[in-house]
Design a protein around this motif. Structure first.
Motif, mmCIF file in Angstrom:
data_model
loop_
_atom_site.group_PDB
_atom_site.id
_atom_site.type_symbol
_atom_site.label_atom_id
_atom_site.label_comp_id
_atom_site.label_asym_id
_atom_site.label_seq_id
_atom_site.Cartn_x
_atom_site.Cartn_y
_atom_site.Cartn_z
ATOM 1 N N VAL A 59 0.869 -1.179 0.000
ATOM 2 C CA VAL A 59 0.000 0.000 0.000
ATOM 3 C C VAL A 59 0.904 1.226 0.000
ATOM 4 N N VAL A 60 0.730 2.080 -1.017
ATOM 5 C CA VAL A 60 1.520 3.288 -1.179
ATOM 6 C C VAL A 60 0.595 4.491 -1.097
ATOM 7 N N THR A 61 1.021 5.520 -0.351
ATOM 8 C CA THR A 61 0.255 6.757 -0.272
ATOM 9 C C THR A 61 1.128 7.910 -0.765
ATOM 10 N N GLY A 62 0.495 9.023 -1.073
ATOM 11 C CA GLY A 62 1.168 10.210 -1.579
ATOM 12 C C GLY A 62 0.447 10.693 -2.822
ATOM 13 N N GLU A 63 1.051 11.627 -3.532
ATOM 14 C CA GLU A 63 0.473 12.109 -4.781
ATOM 15 C C GLU A 63 0.981 11.224 -5.918
ATOM 16 N N LEU A 64 0.141 10.323 -6.408
ATOM 17 C CA LEU A 64 0.526 9.374 -7.441
ATOM 18 C C LEU A 64 0.475 10.040 -8.811
ATOM 19 N N ILE A 65 1.578 9.940 -9.550
ATOM 20 C CA ILE A 65 1.663 10.575 -10.865
ATOM 21 C C ILE A 65 1.616 9.550 -11.992
ATOM 22 N N SER A 66 2.401 8.464 -11.871
ATOM 23 C CA SER A 66 2.389 7.474 -12.949
ATOM 24 C C SER A 66 2.676 6.079 -12.424
ATOM 25 N N LEU A 67 2.290 5.122 -13.241
ATOM 26 C CA LEU A 67 2.476 3.711 -12.954
ATOM 27 C C LEU A 67 2.915 3.058 -14.256
ATOM 28 N N ASN A 68 4.085 2.418 -14.262
ATOM 29 C CA ASN A 68 4.611 1.795 -15.476
ATOM 30 C C ASN A 68 5.030 0.367 -15.205
ATOM 31 N N TYR A 69 4.606 -0.532 -16.073
ATOM 32 C CA TYR A 69 5.084 -1.899 -16.009
ATOM 33 C C TYR A 69 6.448 -1.980 -16.671
ATOM 34 N N THR A 70 7.315 -2.816 -16.120
ATOM 35 C CA THR A 70 8.644 -3.009 -16.692
ATOM 36 C C THR A 70 8.923 -4.501 -16.810
ATOM 37 N N ASP A 71 9.951 -4.830 -17.570
ATOM 38 C CA ASP A 71 10.384 -6.228 -17.666
ATOM 39 C C ASP A 71 11.366 -6.574 -16.567
ATOM 40 N N ARG A 72 11.652 -5.600 -15.727
ATOM 41 C CA ARG A 72 12.600 -5.775 -14.636
ATOM 42 C C ARG A 72 12.113 -6.877 -13.702
ATOM 43 N N ARG A 73 12.981 -7.821 -13.438
ATOM 44 C CA ARG A 73 12.627 -8.941 -12.566
ATOM 45 C C ARG A 73 13.623 -9.054 -11.427
ATOM 46 N N LYS A 74 13.243 -9.787 -10.416
ATOM 47 C CA LYS A 74 14.120 -10.035 -9.277
ATOM 48 C C LYS A 74 15.477 -10.535 -9.751
ATOM 49 N N GLY A 75 16.541 -9.958 -9.234
ATOM 50 C CA GLY A 75 17.878 -10.420 -9.573
ATOM 51 C C GLY A 75 18.468 -9.757 -10.798
ATOM 52 N N GLU A 76 17.660 -9.165 -11.651
ATOM 53 C CA GLU A 76 18.164 -8.546 -12.874
ATOM 54 C C GLU A 76 19.100 -7.390 -12.541
ATOM 55 N N LYS A 77 18.794 -6.653 -11.509
ATOM 56 C CA LYS A 77 19.613 -5.517 -11.114
ATOM 57 C C LYS A 77 21.049 -5.970 -10.844
ATOM 58 N N LYS A 78 21.215 -7.073 -10.167
ATOM 59 C CA LYS A 78 22.541 -7.601 -9.861
ATOM 60 C C LYS A 78 23.271 -7.976 -11.140
ATOM 61 N N LYS A 79 22.601 -8.584 -12.074
ATOM 62 C CA LYS A 79 23.226 -8.983 -13.325
ATOM 63 C C LYS A 79 23.739 -7.771 -14.092
ATOM 64 N N ILE A 80 22.997 -6.684 -14.107
ATOM 65 C CA ILE A 80 23.416 -5.475 -14.815
ATOM 66 C C ILE A 80 24.669 -4.904 -14.168
ATOM 67 N N THR A 81 24.701 -4.820 -12.853
ATOM 68 C CA THR A 81 25.880 -4.270 -12.175
ATOM 69 C C THR A 81 27.089 -5.165 -12.371
ATOM 70 N N GLU A 82 26.899 -6.453 -12.432
ATOM 71 C CA GLU A 82 28.022 -7.360 -12.699
ATOM 72 C C GLU A 82 28.585 -7.114 -14.091
ATOM 73 N N ARG A 83 27.730 -6.866 -15.081
ATOM 74 C CA ARG A 83 28.203 -6.586 -16.431
ATOM 75 C C ARG A 83 28.976 -5.283 -16.483
ATOM 76 N N LEU A 84 28.546 -4.279 -15.743
ATOM 77 C CA LEU A 84 29.247 -2.988 -15.745
ATOM 78 C C LEU A 84 30.631 -3.110 -15.119
ATOM 79 N N ARG A 85 30.769 -3.928 -14.088
ATOM 80 C CA ARG A 85 32.059 -4.109 -13.421
ATOM 81 C C ARG A 85 33.073 -4.783 -14.337
#
Length: 87
Positions: A59-85
């Protein structure tokens, strides 16, 4: 896999089901991982009112401006940072 549900009340309160975790959060953006992909919520003065990962409810409160679906999945963030290193 169950469907997720999103309920928005007056652009001030949003309830989301099937939430696996929250990647990042501040007063202007929140990244949540659903069972099927990701969700980016932008707004002003965002606040996590409730996060129950056992039930998969956010549950999120505040002034909601936008909602976007992404293909981002659990663990993907780690894979991207590993590639950058490696570069």
């Amino acid at each position: 896999m169950e469907n997720h549900h999103i309920a928005i009340d007056n652009r001030e309160r949003m309830t989301i089901t099937q939430v696996a975790d929250v990647d990042a959060f501040d007063e202007s953006v929140l990244w949540a991982n659903l069972q099927e992909g990701g969700l980016e919520i932008t707004g002003e003065k965002l606040n996590i009112e409730k996060l129950d990962l056992d039930q998969g409810i956010l549950v999120v409160t505040g002034e909601l401006i936008s909602l976007n679906y992404t293909d981002r999945r659990k663990g993907e963030k780690k894979k991207i940072t590993e590639r950058l290193r490696r570069k």
